[in-house]
Design a protein around this motif. Sequence first.
Motif, short mmCIF file in Angstrom:
data_model
loop_
_atom_site.label_atom_id
_atom_site.label_comp_id
_atom_site.label_asym_id
_atom_site.label_seq_id
_atom_site.Cartn_x
_atom_site.Cartn_y
_atom_site.Cartn_z
N THR A 72 36.61 -39.92 -38.21
CA THR A 72 37.59 -39.78 -39.28
C THR A 72 38.98 -39.50 -38.74
N SER A 73 39.05 -38.79 -37.64
CA SER A 73 40.35 -38.53 -37.03
C SER A 73 41.00 -39.82 -36.56
N ILE A 74 40.21 -40.70 -35.95
CA ILE A 74 40.75 -41.96 -35.45
C ILE A 74 41.03 -42.92 -36.60
N ALA A 75 40.09 -43.07 -37.52
CA ALA A 75 40.21 -44.07 -38.57
C ALA A 75 41.21 -43.69 -39.66
N HIS A 76 41.29 -42.40 -39.97
CA HIS A 76 42.11 -41.99 -41.11
C HIS A 76 43.29 -41.11 -40.72
N GLY A 77 43.33 -40.69 -39.46
CA GLY A 77 44.42 -39.83 -39.04
C GLY A 77 44.26 -38.39 -39.46
N ALA A 78 43.20 -38.09 -40.19
CA ALA A 78 42.91 -36.73 -40.62
C ALA A 78 41.43 -36.48 -40.39
N GLU A 79 41.13 -35.44 -39.65
CA GLU A 79 39.75 -35.14 -39.31
C GLU A 79 39.00 -34.54 -40.49
N TRP A 80 37.78 -35.03 -40.72
CA TRP A 80 36.88 -34.42 -41.69
C TRP A 80 35.77 -33.73 -40.93
N THR A 81 35.54 -32.48 -41.25
CA THR A 81 34.47 -31.71 -40.59
C THR A 81 33.44 -31.32 -41.64
N PRO A 82 32.16 -31.70 -41.42
CA PRO A 82 31.13 -31.29 -42.36
C PRO A 82 30.95 -29.77 -42.28
N THR A 83 30.54 -29.20 -43.39
CA THR A 83 30.27 -27.76 -43.39
C THR A 83 29.00 -27.49 -42.60
N ASP A 84 28.83 -26.25 -42.17
CA ASP A 84 27.60 -25.88 -41.48
C ASP A 84 26.40 -26.17 -42.36
N GLN A 85 26.52 -25.92 -43.66
CA GLN A 85 25.39 -26.15 -44.57
C GLN A 85 25.06 -27.63 -44.67
N GLN A 86 26.06 -28.50 -44.66
CA GLN A 86 25.79 -29.94 -44.68
C GLN A 86 25.03 -30.37 -43.42
N VAL A 87 25.41 -29.83 -42.28
CA VAL A 87 24.71 -30.16 -41.04
C VAL A 87 23.29 -29.63 -41.09
N VAL A 88 23.10 -28.40 -41.56
CA VAL A 88 21.76 -27.82 -41.66
C VAL A 88 20.91 -28.62 -42.64
N ASP A 89 21.47 -29.02 -43.77
CA ASP A 89 20.72 -29.83 -44.74
C ASP A 89 20.28 -31.15 -44.11
N PHE A 90 21.17 -31.79 -43.37
CA PHE A 90 20.82 -33.03 -42.69
C PHE A 90 19.71 -32.78 -41.67
N TYR A 91 19.85 -31.72 -40.88
CA TYR A 91 18.86 -31.36 -39.87
C TYR A 91 17.50 -31.08 -40.52
N SER A 92 17.52 -30.40 -41.65
CA SER A 92 16.27 -30.01 -42.31
C SER A 92 15.51 -31.18 -42.91
N THR A 93 16.19 -32.29 -43.16
CA THR A 93 15.50 -33.43 -43.76
C THR A 93 14.85 -34.34 -42.71
N ARG A 94 15.08 -34.06 -41.42
CA ARG A 94 14.47 -34.86 -40.35
C ARG A 94 13.05 -34.39 -40.12
N PRO A 95 12.13 -35.31 -39.87
CA PRO A 95 10.72 -34.93 -39.62
C PRO A 95 10.60 -34.00 -38.41
N GLY A 96 9.75 -32.98 -38.55
CA GLY A 96 9.47 -32.08 -37.44
C GLY A 96 10.44 -30.95 -37.28
N THR A 97 11.36 -30.76 -38.23
CA THR A 97 12.31 -29.66 -38.11
C THR A 97 11.90 -28.52 -39.02
N THR A 98 12.37 -27.34 -38.68
CA THR A 98 12.06 -26.17 -39.49
C THR A 98 13.32 -25.42 -39.90
N GLY A 99 14.46 -26.15 -39.93
CA GLY A 99 15.75 -25.53 -40.26
C GLY A 99 15.82 -25.25 -41.68
#
Length: 99
Positions: A72-99
């Motif tokens: 996003t920093s390169i393409a739009h000139g403004a960086e977008w950072t996912p929240t910690d909760q968004q990263v944890v939600d993504f991590y938790s939906t992967r098979p074999g995780t316990t997050g």
Amino acid sequence: MRFNGQEVRLGLNEGVQNPKRYDLLLKNIFELPPPPTHVDWTQGKRNWGMMKNDQLGDCTAAGVGHAFQVWTSIAHGAEWTPTDQQVVDFYSTRPGTTG
């Protein structure tokens, strides 16, 4: 096909040779410039945030979050950072995780 000095097969069936296939790499119809010796897509950024990797070990999910920061920093000139909760939600939906 040879790989690391050994004959290997890719797939179950024999490969099909198509004489009509035009192989651009073998024909050398164009020349590419040499690749740069170094590219820093991060634009010197040093602080990426942990995205809960220090607590959950979600390094691959945090890596995806960091990739979004760079893209996003390169393409739009403004960086977008996912929240910690968004990263944890993504991590938790992967098979074999316990997050």
